[in-house]
Design a protein around this motif. Sequence first.
Motif, PDB file in Angstrom:
ATOM      1  N   GLY A  21      -2.241   7.190 -11.190  1.00  0.00           N
ATOM      2  CA  GLY A  21      -2.123   6.531  -9.675  1.00  0.00           C
ATOM      3  C   GLY A  21      -0.344   6.545  -9.453  1.00  0.00           C
ATOM      4  N   SER A  22       0.198   6.879 -11.041  1.00  0.00           N
ATOM      5  CA  SER A  22       2.337   6.867 -10.209  1.00  0.00           C
ATOM      6  C   SER A  22       2.911   8.525  -9.922  1.00  0.00           C
ATOM      7  CB  SER A  22       2.709   6.620 -12.182  1.00  0.00           C
ATOM      8  OG  SER A  22       3.573   7.045 -12.037  1.00  0.00           O
ATOM      9  N   ALA A  23       2.265   9.547 -10.594  1.00  0.00           N
ATOM     10  CA  ALA A  23       2.266  11.152 -10.238  1.00  0.00           C
ATOM     11  C   ALA A  23       1.701  11.099  -8.674  1.00  0.00           C
ATOM     12  CB  ALA A  23       1.782  11.547 -10.844  1.00  0.00           C
ATOM     13  N   ILE A  24       0.409  10.611  -8.210  1.00  0.00           N
ATOM     14  CA  ILE A  24       0.253  11.205  -7.149  1.00  0.00           C
ATOM     15  C   ILE A  24       0.447  10.184  -6.032  1.00  0.00           C
ATOM     16  CG2 ILE A  24      -1.605  11.201  -5.445  1.00  0.00           C
ATOM     17  CD1 ILE A  24      -2.648  12.435  -8.419  1.00  0.00           C
ATOM     18  N   GLY A  25       1.448  10.394  -4.744  1.00  0.00           N
ATOM     19  CA  GLY A  25       1.372   8.668  -3.667  1.00  0.00           C
ATOM     20  C   GLY A  25       2.650   9.926  -2.966  1.00  0.00           C
ATOM     21  N   LEU A  26       3.063   8.994  -2.269  1.00  0.00           N
ATOM     22  CA  LEU A  26       3.952   9.841  -1.486  1.00  0.00           C
ATOM     23  C   LEU A  26       4.495  11.691  -1.972  1.00  0.00           C
ATOM     24  CD1 LEU A  26       5.857   7.282   0.296  1.00  0.00           C
ATOM     25  CD2 LEU A  26       4.201   7.643   0.798  1.00  0.00           C
ATOM     26  N   GLY A  27       4.916  11.609  -3.055  1.00  0.00           N
ATOM     27  CA  GLY A  27       5.343  12.707  -3.399  1.00  0.00           C
ATOM     28  C   GLY A  27       4.182  13.675  -3.121  1.00  0.00           C
ATOM     29  N   ASN A  28       3.395  13.627  -3.127  1.00  0.00           N
ATOM     30  CA  ASN A  28       2.435  14.517  -2.717  1.00  0.00           C
ATOM     31  C   ASN A  28       2.084  15.319  -1.210  1.00  0.00           C
ATOM     32  OD1 ASN A  28       1.394  12.844  -5.196  1.00  0.00           O
ATOM     33  ND2 ASN A  28       0.599  15.204  -6.252  1.00  0.00           N
ATOM     34  N   ILE A  99      17.419   3.019  -7.166  1.00  0.00           N
ATOM     35  CA  ILE A  99      17.566   3.591  -5.453  1.00  0.00           C
ATOM     36  C   ILE A  99      15.809   4.145  -4.707  1.00  0.00           C
ATOM     37  CG2 ILE A  99      18.130   5.891  -4.445  1.00  0.00           C
ATOM     38  CD1 ILE A  99      20.583   5.751  -6.799  1.00  0.00           C
ATOM     39  N   ILE A 100      14.843   5.026  -6.046  1.00  0.00           N
ATOM     40  CA  ILE A 100      14.083   5.584  -5.404  1.00  0.00           C
ATOM     41  C   ILE A 100      12.726   4.318  -4.605  1.00  0.00           C
ATOM     42  CG2 ILE A 100      11.758   6.939  -5.809  1.00  0.00           C
ATOM     43  CD1 ILE A 100      13.360   8.384  -7.869  1.00  0.00           C
ATOM     44  N   LEU A 101      12.888   3.394  -5.348  1.00  0.00           N
ATOM     45  CA  LEU A 101      11.767   2.567  -4.853  1.00  0.00           C
ATOM     46  C   LEU A 101      12.192   1.462  -3.464  1.00  0.00           C
ATOM     47  CD1 LEU A 101       9.361   1.112  -5.115  1.00  0.00           C
ATOM     48  CD2 LEU A 101       9.447  -0.798  -6.634  1.00  0.00           C
ATOM     49  N   PHE A 103      13.631   3.518  -0.649  1.00  0.00           N
ATOM     50  CA  PHE A 103      13.210   4.452   0.092  1.00  0.00           C
ATOM     51  C   PHE A 103      12.093   4.874   0.227  1.00  0.00           C
ATOM     52  CE2 PHE A 103      14.331   7.748  -2.605  1.00  0.00           C
ATOM     53  CZ  PHE A 103      13.307   8.626  -2.372  1.00  0.00           C
ATOM     54  N   TYR A 104      11.492   4.503  -0.563  1.00  0.00           N
ATOM     55  CA  TYR A 104      10.061   5.157  -1.209  1.00  0.00           C
ATOM     56  C   TYR A 104       9.584   3.330  -0.471  1.00  0.00           C
ATOM     57  CZ  TYR A 104       5.763   6.537  -3.504  1.00  0.00           C
ATOM     58  OH  TYR A 104       5.013   7.552  -3.828  1.00  0.00           O
ATOM     59  N   SER A 105       9.165   2.776  -0.302  1.00  0.00           N
ATOM     60  CA  SER A 105       9.079   1.398   0.253  1.00  0.00           C
ATOM     61  C   SER A 105       9.500   1.126   1.394  1.00  0.00           C
ATOM     62  CB  SER A 105       9.480   0.113  -0.799  1.00  0.00           C
ATOM     63  OG  SER A 105       9.272  -0.766   0.047  1.00  0.00           O
ATOM     64  N   PHE A 224       9.634  17.118 -10.554  1.00  0.00           N
ATOM     65  CA  PHE A 224      10.222  15.412 -11.145  1.00  0.00           C
ATOM     66  C   PHE A 224      10.206  14.269 -10.692  1.00  0.00           C
ATOM     67  CE2 PHE A 224      12.201  16.122 -14.956  1.00  0.00           C
ATOM     68  CZ  PHE A 224      13.267  17.500 -14.757  1.00  0.00           C
ATOM     69  N   PHE A 225       9.798  14.621  -9.220  1.00  0.00           N
ATOM     70  CA  PHE A 225       9.436  12.979  -8.250  1.00  0.00           C
ATOM     71  C   PHE A 225       8.121  13.224  -8.695  1.00  0.00           C
ATOM     72  CE2 PHE A 225       8.695  11.317  -3.743  1.00  0.00           C
ATOM     73  CZ  PHE A 225      10.096  10.309  -4.307  1.00  0.00           C
ATOM     74  N   SER A 226       7.589  14.458  -8.343  1.00  0.00           N
ATOM     75  CA  SER A 226       6.054  14.129  -7.842  1.00  0.00           C
ATOM     76  C   SER A 226       5.712  13.511  -8.816  1.00  0.00           C
ATOM     77  CB  SER A 226       5.815  15.671  -7.645  1.00  0.00           C
ATOM     78  OG  SER A 226       3.938  15.448  -7.000  1.00  0.00           O
ATOM     79  N   PHE A 227       5.810  14.408 -10.229  1.00  0.00           N
ATOM     80  CA  PHE A 227       5.129  13.995 -11.740  1.00  0.00           C
ATOM     81  C   PHE A 227       5.434  12.743 -12.043  1.00  0.00           C
ATOM     82  CE2 PHE A 227       3.914  18.569 -13.764  1.00  0.00           C
ATOM     83  CZ  PHE A 227       3.251  18.901 -12.285  1.00  0.00           C
ATOM     84  N   SER A 228       6.549  11.871 -11.207  1.00  0.00           N
ATOM     85  CA  SER A 228       7.286  10.571 -11.832  1.00  0.00           C
ATOM     86  C   SER A 228       8.295  10.612 -13.252  1.00  0.00           C
ATOM     87  CB  SER A 228       6.427   9.941 -12.081  1.00  0.00           C
ATOM     88  OG  SER A 228       5.203   9.445 -11.094  1.00  0.00           O
ATOM     89  N   LEU A 229       9.265  11.629 -12.804  1.00  0.00           N
ATOM     90  CA  LEU A 229       9.774  12.085 -14.680  1.00  0.00           C
ATOM     91  C   LEU A 229      11.189  11.718 -14.387  1.00  0.00           C
ATOM     92  CD1 LEU A 229       7.790  15.175 -15.464  1.00  0.00           C
ATOM     93  CD2 LEU A 229       7.467  13.031 -16.929  1.00  0.00           C
ATOM     94  N   GLY A 230      11.752  11.916 -15.788  1.00  0.00           N
ATOM     95  CA  GLY A 230      13.186  11.724 -15.377  1.00  0.00           C
ATOM     96  C   GLY A 230      13.863  10.895 -14.874  1.00  0.00           C
ATOM     97  N   MET A 231      13.231   9.756 -15.324  1.00  0.00           N
ATOM     98  CA  MET A 231      13.398   8.430 -14.799  1.00  0.00           C
ATOM     99  C   MET A 231      12.829   6.952 -15.577  1.00  0.00           C
ATOM    100  SD  MET A 231      11.388   6.818 -12.956  1.00  0.00           S
ATOM    101  CE  MET A 231      11.891   5.069 -12.472  1.00  0.00           C
ATOM    102  N   GLY A 232      11.945   7.595 -16.398  1.00  0.00           N
ATOM    103  CA  GLY A 232      11.023   6.559 -17.557  1.00  0.00           C
ATOM    104  C   GLY A 232       9.668   5.830 -17.036  1.00  0.00           C
ATOM    105  N   THR A 318       0.626   2.501  -5.725  1.00  0.00           N
ATOM    106  CA  THR A 318       0.175   2.961  -7.499  1.00  0.00           C
ATOM    107  C   THR A 318       1.464   3.421  -8.347  1.00  0.00           C
ATOM    108  OG1 THR A 318      -1.062   4.505  -7.239  1.00  0.00           O
ATOM    109  CG2 THR A 318      -2.576   3.152  -7.220  1.00  0.00           C
ATOM    110  N   SER A 319       2.227   4.382  -6.896  1.00  0.00           N
ATOM    111  CA  SER A 319       3.128   5.447  -7.394  1.00  0.00           C
ATOM    112  C   SER A 319       3.893   4.117  -7.302  1.00  0.00           C
ATOM    113  CB  SER A 319       4.142   5.791  -6.903  1.00  0.00           C
ATOM    114  OG  SER A 319       2.717   7.271  -6.655  1.00  0.00           O
ATOM    115  N   ALA A 320       4.408   2.915  -6.850  1.00  0.00           N
ATOM    116  CA  ALA A 320       5.879   1.998  -6.525  1.00  0.00           C
ATOM    117  C   ALA A 320       5.262   1.395  -8.006  1.00  0.00           C
ATOM    118  CB  ALA A 320       5.454   1.355  -5.595  1.00  0.00           C
TER     119      ALA A 320
HETATM  120  N1  PHE Z   1       5.649  10.616  -8.781  1.00  0.00           N
HETATM  121  C1  PHE Z   1       5.388   9.633  -6.924  1.00  0.00           C
HETATM  122  C2  PHE Z   1       4.921   9.980  -6.099  1.00  0.00           C
HETATM  123  O1  PHE Z   1       4.694  11.004  -6.039  1.00  0.00           O
HETATM  124  C3  PHE Z   1       6.774   8.563  -7.468  1.00  0.00           C
HETATM  125  C4  PHE Z   1       7.572   8.198  -8.104  1.00  0.00           C
HETATM  126  C5  PHE Z   1       9.232   8.697  -8.634  1.00  0.00           C
HETATM  127  C6  PHE Z   1       7.101   7.728  -9.388  1.00  0.00           C
HETATM  128  C7  PHE Z   1       9.290   8.284  -9.721  1.00  0.00           C
HETATM  129  C8  PHE Z   1       7.205   7.214 -10.022  1.00  0.00           C
HETATM  130  C9  PHE Z   1       9.027   7.649 -10.492  1.00  0.00           C
HETATM  131  O2  PHE Z   1       4.664   9.470  -4.845  1.00  0.00           O
END
Ligand code: PHE
Length: 446
Positions: A21-28, A99-101, A103-105, A224-232, A318-320
Amino acid sequence: MANKDREQWGSRIGFILAAAGSAIGLGNIWRFPTVVGQSGGGAFLLVYLIITFLVGIPLMIAELTIGRRGQTNIVGSFKKVAGDNWGIIGALGVAAGFIILSFYSVIAGWGVAYIFKFLTGELANLGAEEVGNVFNELTSNPIVPIFWHGIFMSMTIGIVILGIDKGIEKASKLLMPILLVLLVLLAIRSVTLDGAMEGVSWYLRPNFAAIDRHIILSALGQAFFSFSLGMGAILTYGSYLPKKENIPGSAVYIAIFDIFIAVLAGFIIIPAVFAFGLEPGSGPPLIFITLPAVFGAMPAGTFFGLLFFVLLTIAAVTSAISLLEVVVAYFIDELKWDRKKASLLAGLAIFILGIPSSLSMGVMSDNLIFGMPFLDFMDYFASNVLLTLGGLFTAIVIGWVWKTSNAISEIEKSGDKFLLATPWAFLIKWIMPVVLLVIIVNGLFF
Ligand code: PHE
């Protein structure tokens, strides 16, 4: 600083679905087709797939392992495995989360607005050009999109206040499967539109000549973005894992699920872009224009449009929550704030930081930073710089400071043998630091 009554996941499937749920989101669904469109189609797809296997999955294993060993937030976990000085990498991750959240929001807020536009019939049965007008009118307004951004942030904060198993896990278990079914239906509709096949071949045919270092950096940033990696985010979810959990197995499930959804979203957006004669490189607005037009060309399109944007919003929430959780876990574990105070204050700060991103689609659209609108710049900087650097340091910390042998014994605490331990350790220690550094430096400076 692990405390005995720290929360844990209720079940294995709950954890996998929450991490997925974290990985799958707007990134995909939003970012992947956008980047594919900007990077020449098939050239990008191939590079992306290679990177997800060689970099994405090994680093996902790495982050889950650091988190489970640390049993605390990103800053504390890095300090625990590598010594106090390395806490700074965690700080980088907390900053990336902010930062990501932000603009994501804003983008997720557009999706929430679309739910209402489908409900009121404003988006019913429109062609691509008319949808484009509705979109521009929405996003260029100085107030309305900020309102929706606020609504989306409020939902995110609400769930994070509820905590790990009551909020995050329940929501994910229920909703991810429904999203999958709907995406498959949409992909079928999209590839059967008139003129869609040109898009399919543009998407799938590898064009080796088009691969350059910018595409490679974009593919890395996207992974990285899609897998939610690199920021914990994945690290923090790993910190709620019980020792019996098999980390590499879980990572492979999460990754494959994530790649599958992104590729599927490509099959929805790209053929439609060609069928409607739109420009594949037109950037972040792309899906908000093509998708409603695909619905307009379907029987019961308004119903499906409504359902889609509800599910997109849920996937985004679920990503946010995982983005906000990184920041909140830091305040809870390190500063000893309670969950409610941490969630509210961090959420408010992120909401405010999102305002310029929202305005950059309208009144501030002439103020470019490095040639990009503010929103695109925040995305580029966070994903292609902060996340990739976070990944680089994670590999260095495991390979050279904490040592891969210690990581492997943490992984094997589940009782299962880590079959690919040797190649994994080799990748993390030798290949990853060099390759990531070369890609980042080349992509940014040349
Ligand atoms: N992986 C999320 C998405 O694809 C965005 C995200 C990035 C979540 C970094 C957590 C950390 O939408």
